[in-house]
Design an enzyme around this catalytic site. Structure first.
Site, mmCIF file in Angstrom:
data_model
loop_
_atom_site.group_PDB
_atom_site.id
_atom_site.type_symbol
_atom_site.label_atom_id
_atom_site.label_comp_id
_atom_site.label_asym_id
_atom_site.label_seq_id
_atom_site.Cartn_x
_atom_site.Cartn_y
_atom_site.Cartn_z
ATOM 1 N N ASP A 175 30.411 -1.273 25.241
ATOM 2 C CA ASP A 175 30.183 -1.676 26.627
ATOM 3 C C ASP A 175 29.635 -3.090 26.763
ATOM 4 O O ASP A 175 29.686 -3.676 27.848
ATOM 5 C CB ASP A 175 29.195 -0.713 27.306
ATOM 6 N N GLY A 184 30.214 2.913 19.533
ATOM 7 C CA GLY A 184 30.706 1.746 18.809
ATOM 8 C C GLY A 184 29.964 1.515 17.504
ATOM 9 O O GLY A 184 30.576 1.348 16.443
ATOM 10 N N GLU A 207 30.749 13.629 39.036
ATOM 11 C CA GLU A 207 30.204 14.753 38.264
ATOM 12 C C GLU A 207 28.865 15.217 38.839
ATOM 13 O O GLU A 207 28.609 16.404 39.004
ATOM 14 C CB GLU A 207 29.934 14.329 36.810
#
Lengths: 446, 446
Positions: A307, A17, A174
């Site tokens: 976030d 961001g 993952e």
């Protein structure tokens, strides 16, 4: 040094961001930017688990911020920590006592992991948000096999060969998939007293399925692929305690202990504490509730992106929907926050945020992934190849793309992972009892 | 698990000497090997300064020991620390309390840096022996520029932009040359408040010339090349004190202070303390005085090789000369120690060590190096290209050779150094006062 009429934009945090906002302001006349970050690098977080599992080395996914912005003459990069924000005086305070005034502020300091009030778990179940987390996790996983090889008997060995991942979101999936691959393939033939392939990898999930953010059919596909890789998926398993001995879970009304020396936390996320500094409403995760233009109530000059923002996407049909915590969301917010600053400078009204959804992707391990592109959903090898392509494409810098491609190609065919160095620092604080010298100060090692 | 008649060779340390010894015993029937090392990787130490200066990432010069030896079925690798040796009982003790018996022992635990009794200097002037040292040094150098950019005024800035390297042996010369290159080229255009090219790099040497181990004409060439790279070489400068503020030196009878926040120690080497464990004579640097066959007095089954051994080369003409502390010396000793174990097993007499000297090489920086191949001595670009070739050739593994070649090629043409990540752990303990949060335990970062 600069003319007083310049508009000073301060950006806190250089994740997706913050970086995007800085870049979007590159060609604005009369705007100067200061970008403050605690670390010296921008991190390509989607591949952080690869560093944690020894597949990639850090420089492949981390680039020095000031190098990335060296040609953007209106941007100054400071490596420092912001400790507070005074939105009325329009300034922030750095940890070293310096004060930085701003005309516009973009807060993009992101999120960290949350233990839901059980902070004592952190020491036994590290999470994965920064490069240092990745180094520590890498050391922890590799050292577990070393300790198993050293162990005196089977009873001592077992907890070292049991790996528990808590939380089956994208990161947990993952991590579990890759850890199973390491045990079964990477370490093959390297030990003489243990068989690494006998290691157990458990993936614990409190809800009823893995990858909750995906459609149920893809969750099911993901669970099947995990099982094929050798991961034991246990849904409906609620963690009630974690300590040095292992994890205690509640499953189907029963409590049971899983002895394990290697527990990874991939369950919760909490917003950066800077959000609370702003003195405006935050949601339960500590994310700042922003207006349609991403600014905070009463302060159009302060935006929150990424976030840290509890943002809504304002659809064309007038409805709103929450923005998922993924990198395209953060980038799009960064871009809009920058555009709204420019609009305000030119006396134009700000725009509302609209999230463009390109779909969702999660990788599971070797040849295994799921993809949901809206119109089409697929899994397995095609999804994995698509995931590879997207992640290489978005990596920072040509060199990194090339090196990562090469690392992945060689590791796919050789089953090897080249970045298997255990740095001594990354071991500090671990209660493995091997290295009495790890706490000796630098330079005095004996 | 193994037949009792197998001869058990224990090797302590997996540097050049230990690794070579293990490999030399690969095909010996009736021999099993245990290799114990504190770390999980074999380190290509000649390129460690490249990691410290951000030119290479760690996996390029460090390979997991057990991966290197995976095909050698008679070798077991243990990651553990040896704390004592009982040569009469023929066993060693590990830090976790385990005891390992041996029939033959090869001690190859190397050397570390020595502050000549001034251990309090270690905290302010770290040395460079392990990967962790390299990470710390990298962080220290890069953070100095960050701190300079943050500094309030010129007085505060100056000590951050003064870099002092103590000791002009090969490591000191490499470090100083590369630091000058970073300041002048790598960081160009990246800062807004400071000009990194204004940084001073000082190389302090107590004796009258740099690279003492080389012939005087090459020392002079090296000093000229250092000056051309922007390094201030000060010979005859004796360090009398080091603290957080800088270095105090005695030069031409005068004492003067050099304010600097970044001091690198490249002056002294001391042998591993395990040498003293053996209870046999050691030299002033703590190196074990070995017999012609590299064994210790009265114990033909115990050999010492590499930097820990004060060994003599037994020439054909009956004279002896000391063996220099370079990797070919360690490798040759490792090979001979292994051969002598086999000879003893077959009832043959051991051979005396003879060092084959391939010459000496030192790099200084971009296109600058000196080479002494005995018959021919040269410097500058030809020596540098020769140095590149030799170091790439001897690197561990094809992947590393390829990656290092690529990294060097790109950094030569772009002046960039890709491995510029500052890991947070590497900063711990540094008194830079920026990051109040660096001491928070893992997982609790805020």
């Amino acid at each position: 040094m600069q003319a007083t009429e310049e508009h000073h934009v301060l950006i806190i945090g250089c994740g997706f961001g913050g970086l995007e906002a800085a870049r979007a302001l590159a060609d604005e006349d009369g705007v100067r930017i200061t970008l403050v970050d605690r670390s010296n690098h921008h991190l390509f977080q989607p591949l952080l688990y690869q560093v944690a599992t020894g597949g990639l080395s850090a420089p492949s996914i981390a680039a020095p911020i000031r190098h990335m912005l060296r040609k953007q003459r209106n941007a100054t990069v400071l490596m420092a920590e912001v400790v507070s924000i005074d939105k009325d005086a329009r300034c922030v305070l750095l940890a070293d006592g310096q004060r930085i005034d701003y005309d516009s502020l973009i807060v993009a300091s992101g999120a960290t992991h949350s233990y839901f009030g059980n902070d004592q778990w952190a020491e036994h179940a590290p999470g994965l948000k920064t490069l240092d987390d990745a180094f520590k996790l890498r050391a922890k996983v590799l050292l577990a096999f070393e300790q198993a090889e050293l162990a005196a008997d089977a009873a001592a060995r077992e907890p070292w060969l049991t790996f528990v991942v808590i939380g089956a979101g994208p990161t947990g999936v993952e991590m579990a998939g890759t850890m199973a691959e390491i045990a079964r393939h990477t370490l093959k033939n390297e030990f003489r007293r243990i068989d690494p392939a006998r290691a157990q990898v458990l993936l614990l999930e409190g809800s009823d399925r893995v990858l909750q953010a995906f459609k149920p059919d893809l969750s099911q596909k993901a669970a099947q692929q995990l099982a094929a890789l050798g991961v034991q998926v246990r849904c409906g398993a609620k963690v009630v305690a974690i300590d040095a001995e292992g994890v205690e879970v509640e499953e189907a009304g029963q409590r049971l202990c899983i002895p394990s020396r290697t527990v990874v936390w991939a369950a919760g996320v909490a917003a950066s504490p800077l959000g609370r500094c702003l003195g405006v409403p935050v949601d339960r995760a500590g994310r700042v509730i922003v207006g349609p233009d991403l600014s905070i109530p009463g302060h159009p000059e302060v935006c929150v992106v990424g976030d840290l923002a509890a943002a809504q996407s304002h659809e064309r049909d007038g409805t709103t929907k929450p923005v998922p915590g993924v990198s395209p969301g953060a980038k799009q917010m960064g871009r809009l926050a920058a555009a709204n600053i420019v609009a305000r400078l030119h006396g134009k009204p700000p725009e509302a945020f609209r999230y463009t959804d390109y779909g969702a992707l999660a990788t599971i391990g070797r040849s295994a992934a799921v993809a949901d592109l809206g119109a089409v959903r697929f899994s397995g090898l095609p999804a994995w190849l698509f995931w590879l392509f997207v992640h290489i494409y978005f990596l920072i810098g040509f060199r990194n793309r090339f090196v990562v491609m090469m690392d992945w190609a060689t590791s796919y065919f050789s089953f090897q992972r080249h970045a298997r160095v255990i740095a001594e620092q990354a071991r500090q604080g671990q209660d493995i009892g091997v290295q009495s010298s790890t706490k000796v100060p630098s330079g005095q090692r004996t």
